[in-house]
Design a protein around this motif. Sequence first.
Motif, PDB file in Angstrom:
ATOM      1  N   PHE A 124      70.741 -30.708  73.094  1.00  0.00           N
ATOM      2  CA  PHE A 124      70.594 -30.304  74.483  1.00  0.00           C
ATOM      3  C   PHE A 124      70.870 -28.830  74.723  1.00  0.00           C
ATOM      4  CE2 PHE A 124      71.810 -34.887  74.981  1.00  0.00           C
ATOM      5  CZ  PHE A 124      70.588 -35.314  75.466  1.00  0.00           C
ATOM      6  N   PHE A 125      71.682 -28.205  73.880  1.00  0.00           N
ATOM      7  CA  PHE A 125      72.089 -26.827  74.133  1.00  0.00           C
ATOM      8  C   PHE A 125      72.590 -26.216  72.829  1.00  0.00           C
ATOM      9  CE2 PHE A 125      75.452 -29.823  75.217  1.00  0.00           C
ATOM     10  CZ  PHE A 125      76.459 -29.437  74.357  1.00  0.00           C
ATOM     11  N   ASN A 126      72.759 -24.909  72.833  1.00  0.00           N
ATOM     12  CA  ASN A 126      73.274 -24.182  71.681  1.00  0.00           C
ATOM     13  C   ASN A 126      74.794 -24.106  71.801  1.00  0.00           C
ATOM     14  OD1 ASN A 126      74.266 -21.676  70.251  1.00  0.00           O
ATOM     15  ND2 ASN A 126      72.144 -21.673  69.547  1.00  0.00           N
ATOM     16  N   ARG A 127      75.504 -24.723  70.863  1.00  0.00           N
ATOM     17  CA  ARG A 127      76.962 -24.794  70.949  1.00  0.00           C
ATOM     18  C   ARG A 127      77.597 -23.413  70.904  1.00  0.00           C
ATOM     19  NH1 ARG A 127      79.968 -28.409  73.117  1.00  0.00           N
ATOM     20  NH2 ARG A 127      79.002 -30.104  71.939  1.00  0.00           N
ATOM     21  N   ASP A 128      77.063 -22.500  70.107  1.00  0.00           N
ATOM     22  CA  ASP A 128      77.630 -21.148  70.039  1.00  0.00           C
ATOM     23  C   ASP A 128      77.495 -20.436  71.382  1.00  0.00           C
ATOM     24  OD1 ASP A 128      78.390 -21.452  67.391  1.00  0.00           O
ATOM     25  OD2 ASP A 128      76.536 -20.596  66.604  1.00  0.00           O
ATOM     26  N   ASP A 129      76.337 -20.615  72.043  1.00  0.00           N
ATOM     27  CA  ASP A 129      76.160 -20.020  73.372  1.00  0.00           C
ATOM     28  C   ASP A 129      77.173 -20.598  74.355  1.00  0.00           C
ATOM     29  OD1 ASP A 129      74.068 -18.518  72.439  1.00  0.00           O
ATOM     30  OD2 ASP A 129      72.497 -19.793  73.292  1.00  0.00           O
ATOM     31  N   GLU A 130      77.396 -21.909  74.256  1.00  0.00           N
ATOM     32  CA  GLU A 130      78.341 -22.563  75.161  1.00  0.00           C
ATOM     33  C   GLU A 130      79.754 -22.039  74.948  1.00  0.00           C
ATOM     34  OE1 GLU A 130      81.280 -25.789  76.216  1.00  0.00           O
ATOM     35  OE2 GLU A 130      80.486 -25.559  74.196  1.00  0.00           O
ATOM     36  N   ILE A 131      80.147 -21.833  73.689  1.00  0.00           N
ATOM     37  CA  ILE A 131      81.482 -21.305  73.405  1.00  0.00           C
ATOM     38  C   ILE A 131      81.615 -19.877  73.920  1.00  0.00           C
ATOM     39  CG2 ILE A 131      82.991 -20.509  71.541  1.00  0.00           C
ATOM     40  CD1 ILE A 131      83.247 -23.441  71.965  1.00  0.00           C
ATOM     41  N   ARG A 132      80.572 -19.060  73.765  1.00  0.00           N
ATOM     42  CA  ARG A 132      80.628 -17.685  74.280  1.00  0.00           C
ATOM     43  C   ARG A 132      80.778 -17.693  75.798  1.00  0.00           C
ATOM     44  NH1 ARG A 132      77.036 -16.554  69.922  1.00  0.00           N
ATOM     45  NH2 ARG A 132      75.215 -17.133  71.171  1.00  0.00           N
ATOM     46  N   THR A 133      80.057 -18.595  76.458  1.00  0.00           N
ATOM     47  CA  THR A 133      80.193 -18.714  77.908  1.00  0.00           C
ATOM     48  C   THR A 133      81.609 -19.132  78.279  1.00  0.00           C
ATOM     49  OG1 THR A 133      77.854 -19.288  78.202  1.00  0.00           O
ATOM     50  CG2 THR A 133      79.371 -19.948  79.952  1.00  0.00           C
ATOM     51  N   PHE A 134      82.138 -20.125  77.557  1.00  0.00           N
ATOM     52  CA  PHE A 134      83.496 -20.618  77.799  1.00  0.00           C
ATOM     53  C   PHE A 134      84.505 -19.480  77.686  1.00  0.00           C
ATOM     54  CE2 PHE A 134      87.514 -22.532  76.893  1.00  0.00           C
ATOM     55  CZ  PHE A 134      87.516 -23.781  77.477  1.00  0.00           C
ATOM     56  N   GLU A 135      84.389 -18.681  76.623  1.00  0.00           N
ATOM     57  CA  GLU A 135      85.341 -17.593  76.397  1.00  0.00           C
ATOM     58  C   GLU A 135      85.211 -16.516  77.467  1.00  0.00           C
ATOM     59  OE1 GLU A 135      84.256 -16.698  72.310  1.00  0.00           O
ATOM     60  OE2 GLU A 135      86.151 -17.568  71.621  1.00  0.00           O
ATOM     61  N   PHE A 136      83.966 -16.201  77.857  1.00  0.00           N
ATOM     62  CA  PHE A 136      83.765 -15.188  78.893  1.00  0.00           C
ATOM     63  C   PHE A 136      84.377 -15.642  80.215  1.00  0.00           C
ATOM     64  CE2 PHE A 136      81.444 -13.394  82.456  1.00  0.00           C
ATOM     65  CZ  PHE A 136      81.435 -12.040  82.160  1.00  0.00           C
ATOM     66  N   LEU A 137      84.100 -16.885  80.601  1.00  0.00           N
ATOM     67  CA  LEU A 137      84.636 -17.392  81.864  1.00  0.00           C
ATOM     68  C   LEU A 137      86.156 -17.453  81.826  1.00  0.00           C
ATOM     69  CD1 LEU A 137      82.069 -20.236  82.621  1.00  0.00           C
ATOM     70  CD2 LEU A 137      82.199 -17.974  83.657  1.00  0.00           C
ATOM     71  N   SER A 138      86.694 -17.835  80.677  1.00  0.00           N
ATOM     72  CA  SER A 138      88.148 -17.885  80.529  1.00  0.00           C
ATOM     73  C   SER A 138      88.766 -16.496  80.700  1.00  0.00           C
ATOM     74  CB  SER A 138      88.511 -18.455  79.157  1.00  0.00           C
ATOM     75  OG  SER A 138      89.904 -18.416  78.937  1.00  0.00           O
ATOM     76  N   ASP A 139      88.122 -15.488  80.084  1.00  0.00           N
ATOM     77  CA  ASP A 139      88.624 -14.121  80.177  1.00  0.00           C
ATOM     78  C   ASP A 139      88.552 -13.572  81.598  1.00  0.00           C
ATOM     79  OD1 ASP A 139      89.132 -14.158  77.472  1.00  0.00           O
ATOM     80  OD2 ASP A 139      87.306 -13.061  76.925  1.00  0.00           O
ATOM     81  N   HIS A 140      87.679 -14.158  82.415  1.00  0.00           N
ATOM     82  CA  HIS A 140      87.508 -13.677  83.785  1.00  0.00           C
ATOM     83  C   HIS A 140      88.110 -14.645  84.812  1.00  0.00           C
ATOM     84  CE1 HIS A 140      84.721 -11.064  81.662  1.00  0.00           C
ATOM     85  NE2 HIS A 140      84.734 -10.287  82.714  1.00  0.00           N
ATOM     86  N   GLY A 141      89.077 -15.422  84.358  1.00  0.00           N
ATOM     87  CA  GLY A 141      89.846 -16.251  85.273  1.00  0.00           C
ATOM     88  C   GLY A 141      89.148 -17.482  85.783  1.00  0.00           C
ATOM     89  N   GLN A 142      88.080 -17.916  85.096  1.00  0.00           N
ATOM     90  CA  GLN A 142      87.361 -19.121  85.487  1.00  0.00           C
ATOM     91  C   GLN A 142      87.605 -20.205  84.447  1.00  0.00           C
ATOM     92  OE1 GLN A 142      85.363 -19.448  88.250  1.00  0.00           O
ATOM     93  NE2 GLN A 142      85.578 -17.338  88.938  1.00  0.00           N
ATOM     94  N   GLY A 143      88.198 -21.304  84.852  1.00  0.00           N
ATOM     95  CA  GLY A 143      88.363 -22.424  83.938  1.00  0.00           C
ATOM     96  C   GLY A 143      89.514 -22.249  82.970  1.00  0.00           C
ATOM     97  N   PRO A 144      89.669 -23.206  82.055  1.00  0.00           N
ATOM     98  CA  PRO A 144      90.789 -23.191  81.109  1.00  0.00           C
ATOM     99  C   PRO A 144      90.576 -22.164  79.998  1.00  0.00           C
ATOM    100  CG  PRO A 144      89.334 -25.031  80.633  1.00  0.00           C
ATOM    101  CD  PRO A 144      88.808 -24.400  81.895  1.00  0.00           C
ATOM    102  N   ARG A 145      91.681 -21.788  79.338  1.00  0.00           N
ATOM    103  CA  ARG A 145      91.597 -20.891  78.184  1.00  0.00           C
ATOM    104  C   ARG A 145      91.233 -21.687  76.932  1.00  0.00           C
ATOM    105  NH1 ARG A 145      96.359 -18.850  76.560  1.00  0.00           N
ATOM    106  NH2 ARG A 145      97.560 -20.323  77.819  1.00  0.00           N
ATOM    107  N   LEU A 146      90.473 -21.056  76.047  1.00  0.00           N
ATOM    108  CA  LEU A 146      90.168 -21.642  74.748  1.00  0.00           C
ATOM    109  C   LEU A 146      91.335 -21.341  73.817  1.00  0.00           C
ATOM    110  CD1 LEU A 146      88.172 -23.042  72.804  1.00  0.00           C
ATOM    111  CD2 LEU A 146      87.245 -20.764  72.306  1.00  0.00           C
ATOM    112  N   LEU A 147      91.984 -22.387  73.302  1.00  0.00           N
ATOM    113  CA  LEU A 147      93.158 -22.214  72.445  1.00  0.00           C
ATOM    114  C   LEU A 147      92.823 -22.294  70.962  1.00  0.00           C
ATOM    115  CD1 LEU A 147      95.713 -24.385  74.469  1.00  0.00           C
ATOM    116  CD2 LEU A 147      95.330 -21.911  74.600  1.00  0.00           C
ATOM    117  N   GLY A 148      91.748 -22.967  70.621  1.00  0.00           N
ATOM    118  CA  GLY A 148      91.392 -23.075  69.211  1.00  0.00           C
ATOM    119  C   GLY A 148      90.183 -23.967  69.024  1.00  0.00           C
TER     120      GLY A 148
END
Length: 370
Positions: A79-103
Amino acid sequence: MAIKTNGFVKGCLPEELKKVLQSVAASWGDVMDDMETLQVIQLSGAMTNEVYQLNWPTKNGEVIRKVLVRVYGEGVDVFFNRDDEIRTFEFLSDHGQGPRLLGRFPDGRVEEFIHARTLRAGDLRDPEISALIAAKMREFHKLEIPGPKNVLLWERMRNWLSQANRLCSPQDAKEFGLDTLAEEIRMLEKQLSRDCQNVGFCHNDLQYGNIMMDEESRSITIIDYEYASYNPIAFDIANHFCEMAANYHSETPHVLDYSKYPGLEERQRFVYNYLSSAGNLPSDTEVEQLVHDVEKYSLANHLFWGLWGIISDYVNKIDFDYLEYARQRFHQYRLRKPALLGSSDMPCNGENYMCKGDTPIPITPNTIFL
């Protein structure tokens, strides 16, 4: 205590996950030599992933640490590119949106545990909570995510149609009319795309389980960005409205009740709250135009998630009747298409009608147009 999923053996965690947890614990000054101190709680409601809360005591035992472990569902990478999803997750986390990626580990990841409650199906209809969601959605849409800002909706639907054709049995392909969907997608793209449409970074899956709220501050957090991409904002709002028909915690989580689809007044109120959340009061024309666009994009939502349901039945082992879910989405598409794509289908005088020629026809979520 253990996670049992994707081949994990009951009673022990995969070594890769253990190392991530030990690293996280060490960064917080904890020592995690004995995995027996872990408490593992499976959280309900996830439709493609399996989600767990992991707790452990600190060194002095006075505090309980909490993290969230997300184990990716089998086959969902179609359904989607997992690497793209992780990059989005990290960007949003760095900008105060959503949870932080811990590992990360091969089958999933460890996230910050958010001390807020996940919304329930009925919360989406609460006027106060709905207004908070509308404001948060607009904030989300305004995010400047690195990378191309092209609309992904139509390309993704064509890719999913190819996947469905590859996976489907001849019987299922015939039932769902897969041979006709390429033309339906082409037609929708032509009908719905406008040069002046508002495109933003959309979540694309804003069901109640992906929205959390802090009860004290009333702040909203949007989580799970697997399907996020740039799209027309009307598509994202339409998706949120369509999700009001769902209750994934019922005894029949795949069943959609379209009598719960929001009526015109509720849709107008949400759109007004969305547009006014930045501080500028929208005109009636702006509200009506976006409400109108949202209704049209509900058709794209039905095909989008209908295709998702067909593919999921073949690739995902979670206990959910994906094919029946797909049938309901395609049924709604057929029901609503004649009204929403008629020759002159703008709302009449702001009321809950659609114009067919010169004739105003009252509509409800279950209206059948012949």
